[in-house]
Motif scaffolding. Structure first.
Motif, short mmCIF file in Angstrom:
data_model
loop_
_atom_site.label_atom_id
_atom_site.label_comp_id
_atom_site.label_asym_id
_atom_site.label_seq_id
_atom_site.Cartn_x
_atom_site.Cartn_y
_atom_site.Cartn_z
N ARG A 73 25.71 -62.19 -67.76
CA ARG A 73 27.07 -60.68 -67.33
C ARG A 73 27.75 -60.22 -68.68
N LEU A 74 27.90 -61.28 -69.32
CA LEU A 74 28.69 -61.04 -70.52
C LEU A 74 28.65 -60.17 -71.69
N LEU A 75 26.93 -60.22 -71.67
CA LEU A 75 26.40 -59.57 -72.76
C LEU A 75 26.83 -58.56 -72.49
N SER A 76 26.75 -57.18 -71.42
CA SER A 76 27.07 -56.50 -71.26
C SER A 76 28.71 -56.12 -71.95
N GLU A 188 32.33 -51.97 -66.95
CA GLU A 188 31.76 -50.32 -67.01
C GLU A 188 31.36 -50.59 -65.37
N PRO A 189 32.40 -49.20 -64.84
CA PRO A 189 32.09 -48.51 -63.70
C PRO A 189 30.78 -48.67 -63.91
N TYR A 190 29.96 -47.49 -64.95
CA TYR A 190 28.50 -46.86 -64.49
C TYR A 190 28.48 -45.26 -63.88
N ILE A 191 28.67 -44.41 -64.34
CA ILE A 191 29.14 -43.61 -63.75
C ILE A 191 27.59 -42.62 -63.86
N TYR A 192 27.07 -43.08 -64.59
CA TYR A 192 25.02 -43.30 -64.07
C TYR A 192 24.41 -44.01 -63.53
N ARG A 193 23.22 -44.02 -64.02
CA ARG A 193 21.83 -44.76 -63.95
C ARG A 193 20.73 -44.08 -64.77
N PRO A 194 20.07 -45.25 -64.50
CA PRO A 194 18.95 -44.58 -64.84
C PRO A 194 17.45 -44.46 -63.80
N ALA A 195 18.34 -42.68 -63.46
CA ALA A 195 17.46 -42.17 -62.40
C ALA A 195 15.83 -42.67 -62.70
N HIS A 196 15.23 -42.46 -63.63
CA HIS A 196 13.71 -42.66 -63.83
C HIS A 196 13.29 -43.73 -63.37
N TYR A 197 14.08 -44.99 -63.15
CA TYR A 197 13.79 -46.41 -63.44
C TYR A 197 13.47 -46.38 -61.60
N GLY A 222 15.47 -53.45 -46.42
CA GLY A 222 15.49 -52.51 -46.43
C GLY A 222 14.83 -51.20 -47.82
N TRP A 223 14.97 -50.80 -47.99
CA TRP A 223 14.95 -49.94 -49.12
C TRP A 223 16.59 -49.85 -49.64
N ALA A 224 17.64 -49.85 -49.56
CA ALA A 224 19.09 -49.45 -49.92
C ALA A 224 19.17 -51.12 -50.34
N ALA A 225 18.91 -52.40 -49.75
CA ALA A 225 18.72 -53.37 -50.09
C ALA A 225 17.68 -53.37 -51.54
N LEU A 226 17.21 -53.25 -51.31
CA LEU A 226 15.71 -53.41 -52.44
C LEU A 226 16.55 -52.21 -53.99
N HIS A 227 16.96 -51.33 -53.66
CA HIS A 227 17.22 -50.55 -54.84
C HIS A 227 18.98 -50.94 -54.75
N ASN A 228 19.45 -51.70 -54.10
CA ASN A 228 21.04 -52.37 -54.80
C ASN A 228 20.81 -53.21 -55.66
N ARG A 229 19.15 -54.65 -54.91
CA ARG A 229 19.00 -55.13 -55.90
C ARG A 229 18.64 -55.21 -57.12
N ARG A 230 17.48 -54.42 -57.46
CA ARG A 230 16.87 -53.47 -58.57
C ARG A 230 18.39 -52.96 -59.74
N ASP A 231 19.36 -52.54 -58.88
CA ASP A 231 20.23 -51.45 -59.20
C ASP A 231 20.92 -52.01 -60.14
N SER A 232 21.32 -53.42 -60.95
CA SER A 232 22.29 -54.36 -61.39
C SER A 232 22.86 -53.65 -62.93
N MET A 233 23.52 -52.71 -62.61
CA MET A 233 23.63 -52.65 -64.68
C MET A 233 24.58 -53.87 -65.39
N PHE A 234 25.30 -54.52 -65.34
CA PHE A 234 26.38 -54.88 -65.56
C PHE A 234 25.94 -56.49 -65.64
N ALA A 235 25.26 -56.71 -64.88
CA ALA A 235 24.90 -58.21 -64.27
C ALA A 235 23.71 -59.00 -65.21
N ASN A 236 23.00 -57.47 -66.07
CA ASN A 236 21.61 -58.22 -66.75
C ASN A 236 20.99 -58.95 -65.87
N ASP A 237 20.94 -58.78 -64.38
CA ASP A 237 19.82 -59.91 -63.49
C ASP A 237 17.92 -59.08 -63.73
#
Length: 625
Positions: A73-76, A188-197, A222-237
């Motif tokens: 995540r340090l690469l971010s 970064e707090p990331y006040i944007y997201r890749p919406a298309h993804y 559920g879908w929210a947990a799935l979304h949060n797992r995919r939405d890891s902007m800083f972690a690089n995972d």
């Protein structure tokens, strides 16, 4: 192919969202649908000559080593692409954003770069901000606590507007001076997201069958947990998650080597118009922390700071010629290399009473032989004193560094006697008011040999006060939980992350606003949760710090903010809510002789600084010839 109500192409539902987006983009390009090329219409042009640097040649692989796979995540942070970021003079300058207009300190209009694209080629537009604000930050399942703190003023969110495809506006009822500095943070707090993804994983937009299939495969609730797992902007995972950083991770965790590849849509160019970053790939090897110095000396890395400390300098210097690198020493921009955190919210009533007594904290500070620590562990190269702003900060004050931080065991003993702690046991250790031996447990994360050595010297000094200090190493998460719960009476950690403050930066670490500050976790939790958890402040000097922070938020200009910072730093030096040891200790940085544009003289900090980030790693290049 048919489309769902949210616009998902059902025939592609078996493809991963990233693969589907890539295929869609290729189809659009083949049809001539708006391909803009690799650069925004108005890329950010950097002038290397003005920094004493030279334009480079593209290509090559940079090697580095990290101790844990999650540390990628340090690469971010190192990439440090931000809407607005700090330069080396600590001025805020637009970066991803073409410009940001501020009116009355409360209206922020962000103008994006037309033609800017995510790393997968999809357009980066106002829709990515709208998606974050409406579909993530204000979705009760994705963000149960509501919008992040930087988006609230007096608990109220802004009015959000999409002006056009490249312009968004946030309007608060009152000034929000912490908004832009927050956007420039290392994390970064990331006040944007890749919406298309991410829309593919959102119940409002995605195909239900695809989401249910992914939920089952990931074994999440559920879908929210799935979304949060995919939405890891800083972690690089998540290698499928598009980014705006200069390099993109290409393989998932776990791994012993991670490959980061150049982002072909990165928005910066040099004065010759050559797109950055210069370096094609960053190879990150994961190794046991104890092996990193030896691997560095063996020439297995091109840029290394993580895992190195001042104790390694002799070995590092000895390996320079054979391994073709140079060792640079950058002062660490933390308030103190190691600091002690008396827990003012400790559960034990006797210890809590002592920790809240300024005389006790002062006695502890005066009882530390910082000169011995500096000479023994840091070759006398550091500056002994409080946990405060370091040299180089516009808020640095030499008197504040040494105030109440000189070695004076006579005065320390007199203060303890004055408190009624004169009684001692058969071994000569003082007794607590309830008759227990004064055994002070100092809890640590157990991650740093250097920290343990500092604490051992402190324990030796405190023995002269009749205080028995016992070190208790554990694990980072265990330590945090014990501090937060009030079980830990005292802990050790590094000093203020922001040891290089400027007046315009929010003094968040100086007031009880965050649970993560170990001297007042319950007060900080109370502020962070707006009274839902934790405990309200019930100590006058701590309340004064809260009042001063509120004053900083309303300050009309930089001069007024500087005055508030000064008063808060002075209050810390007087009250010793944290107890510093030595500041300005150097961080060894091993730099390959083939790596260009790395500054010889610099400081090494997290916030501000993002470690290498503030020096723009995308401008580094490799000359292997």
């Amino acid at each position: 192919m048919r489309k769902s109500a949210g616009g998902t192409i059902m025939g592609w539902s078996r493809l991963s969202p990233a693969a589907a987006m890539a295929l869609l983009w290729l189809c659009m390009t083949a049809l001539g649908a708006g391909a803009q090329g690799a650069l925004p219409d108005e890329p950010l042009r950097v002038t290397l000559a003005g920094k004493g640097r030279e334009p480079g040649r593209p290509g090559g692989e940079l090697r580095t080593i990290l101790p844990r796979d999650k540390d990628i995540r340090l690469l971010s942070a190192w990439g440090y692409a931000r809407l607005i970021g700090y330069d080396e003079r600590l001025d805020l300058v637009p970066d991803i954003a073409a410009r940001i207009e501020v009116e009355e300190g409360r209206i922020f209009t962000i103008h994006l770069r037309a033609g800017h694209r995510w790393s997968d080629g999809a357009p980066f537009t106002a829709e990515d901000f709208r998606y974050f604000w409406e579909d993530v930050a204000n979705d009760p399942l994705l963000s149960p606590a509501g919008p992040p703190d930087l988006m609230l003023v007096a608990g109220k969110p802004p009015r959000f507007e999409v002006i056009n495809e490249t312009t968004i506006r946030y309007t608060w009822d009152a000034p929000n001076p912490g908004f832009l500095p927050a956007l420039a943070q290392a994390r970064e707090p990331y006040i944007y997201r890749p919406a298309h993804y991410l829309k593919a994983f959102h119940a409002r937009y995605g195909d239900n069958a695809f989401i249910e299939e992914q939920v089952a495969a990931e074994k999440v609730s559920g879908w929210a947990a799935l979304h949060n797992r995919r939405d890891s902007m800083f972690a690089n995972d998540n290698p499928d998650l598009p980014t705006l950083q200069p390099w993109v991770v290409r393989n998932p965790m776990p791994a012993q080597r991670f490959t980061f590849e150049r982002n072909p849509y990165f928005h910066r160019v040099d004065e010759k118009g050559q797109q950055l970053p210069y370096i094609d790939r960053i190879l990150v090897d994961i190794a046991d922390p104890s092996l990193i110095p030896a691997k560095t000396v063996a020439g297995e890395t091109d840029l290394q700071a993580r895992g190195l400390s001042l104790r390694d300098v002799t070995a590092l210097k000895s390996g320079e010629a054979s391994a073709n690198y140079l060792t640079r020493l950058w002062p660490i921009a933390k308030g103190s290399q190691v600091a002690l955190y008396p827990n003012l919210n400790a559960n034990d009533p006797v210890w809590r009473s002592l920790m809240r007594d300024r005389r006790f904290r002062l006695a502890l500070s005066l009882g530390i032989d910082r000169a011995d620590i500096n000479a023994t562990l840091f070759f006398g190269l550091g500056t002994q004193g409080n946990n405060t702003a370091v040299m180089g900060s516009p808020l640095f004050d030499a008197d504040r560094v040494s105030r109440n931080a000189t070695f004076d065991p006579g005065k320390a003993n007199a203060l303890l006697d004055e408190m009624g702690l004169a009684a001692r046991d058969a071994s000569g250790f003082r007794l607590l008011p309830d008759g227990r031996t004064m055994e002070l447990l100092i809890e640590t994360a157990g991650e740093s040999e250097e920290e343990s050595d500092v604490l051992a010297l402190i324990a030796q000094s405190w023995a002269g006060l009749g205080l028995k200090a016992i070190l208790k190493p554990s694990e980072r998460s265990v330590l945090r939980n014990r501090v937060y719960a009030g079980e830990a009476v005292m802990s050790a950690w590094s000093g203020f992350d922001n040891g290089m403050p400027a007046p315009g930066m929010p003094p968040l670490e100086l007031a009880p606003l965050k649970q993560e500050t170990f001297c007042w976790p319950k007060w900080g939790q109370y502020a962070a949760t707006r009274g839902k958890s934790g405990e309200p402040v019930d100590l006058a000097p701590a309340q004064q710090l809260l009042d001063l922070f509120a004053e900083w938020e309303k300050a009309p200009d930089e001069a007024a903010r500087a005055r508030v910072w000064t008063r808060m730093l002075d209050l810390h030096a007087d009250e010793l809510f944290t107890i510093g040891t030595v500041m300005g200790v150097s961080q060894p940085v091993a730099v390959s002789k083939a790596l260009r544009n790395v500054p010889e003289k610099a400081w090494y900090g997290w916030d501000p600084g993002a470690q290498f980030g503030i020096y723009r790693m995308d401008e580094f290049w490799l000359d292997r010839n």
